[in-house]
Enzyme design. Structure first.
Site: not given
Ligand code: 3PG
Length: 216
Positions: A44, A48, A132
């Protein structure tokens, strides 16, 4: 794009998902290679950093045998951008109503963020059966997921946030955990320093643990 059910099987087979924050595009393929060399094939990349989408594109085009997804999906446009740059799955940290229709339209696996049973069940009602659990450790970690398994038997979880190698067994022993995510496998510091051998070592250690806890 692989079938969503195939991706779910890949996620469970991986057992561990490195969460990557990549500051330089040129680090993307080396870190992905270091992790796959250690046996981890589902990665993943968090959206950001300025180069996060380019990093996803590089990994996606690298020819490595890896499933690359985008994390930190926090607005509708992130979904389209992630798809355009080659992300095969999405991991939003939370799942507000304004994201739902975009997420539902994504052609690959979506692992939407939840922190409560109500959120998990609400997302299951929208067709998401792997979610998640974030942030996992501050919200009770493995004991919370164990408690959720009886009332929510059809939902699998990807705990992320505060997970470490030491905490992995507590999660991987739970049947309702598809995989655990974490940044400890390839920290931003190790990526920036180019510590590829160390990253491979940490990935191998995690991947060996998955195999020992989930034989076959
Ligand atoms: C994150 O928010 O960066 C991920 O959930 C990973 O969390 P961690 O750094 O606690 O593993």
């Amino acid at each position: 794009m692989a079938d969503v059910n195939v991706q779910k099987r890949q996620l469970r087979a991986a057992g561990v998902v490195p969460v990557l924050t990549i500051e330089r595009t040129e680090d993307a393929v080396p870190v992905a290679k270091a992790l796959t060399d250690g046996g981890l094939r589902v990665l993943e990349v968090t959206l950001r950093t300025a180069c996060a989408l380019d990093a996803i594109k590089e990994i996606s085009n690298s020819g490595l045998d890896v499933l690359v997804g985008a994390g930190t999906i926090t607005c509708e446009s992130d979904v389209g951008s992630a798809l355009k740059y080659g992300a095969q799955f999405l991991v939003p940290p939370a799942t507000p109503a304004f994201l739902l229709s975009e997420l539902a339209a994504f052609p690959g696996l979506v692992v939407p963020g939840i922190a409560t049973p109500t959120e998990a069940l609400s997302l299951y009602d929208h067709g998401f059966d792997v979610v998640k659990f974030f942030p996992a450790e501050p919200y009770g970690g493995a004991s919370t997921l164990k408690a959720l398994s009886a009332p929510l038997p059809n939902i699998s979880f990807m705990p992320t946030g505060g997970v470490s190698f030491e905490k992995l067994p507590s999660y991987l022993k739970l049947p309702n955990v598809a995989a655990a995510g974490g940044s400890w496998l390839a920290t931003p510091a190790d990526i920036q320093a180019g510590n590829w051998a160390r990253i491979t070592e940490l990935a191998q250690e995690a991947s060996d643990l998955v195999k020992s806890l989930r034989p076959g």
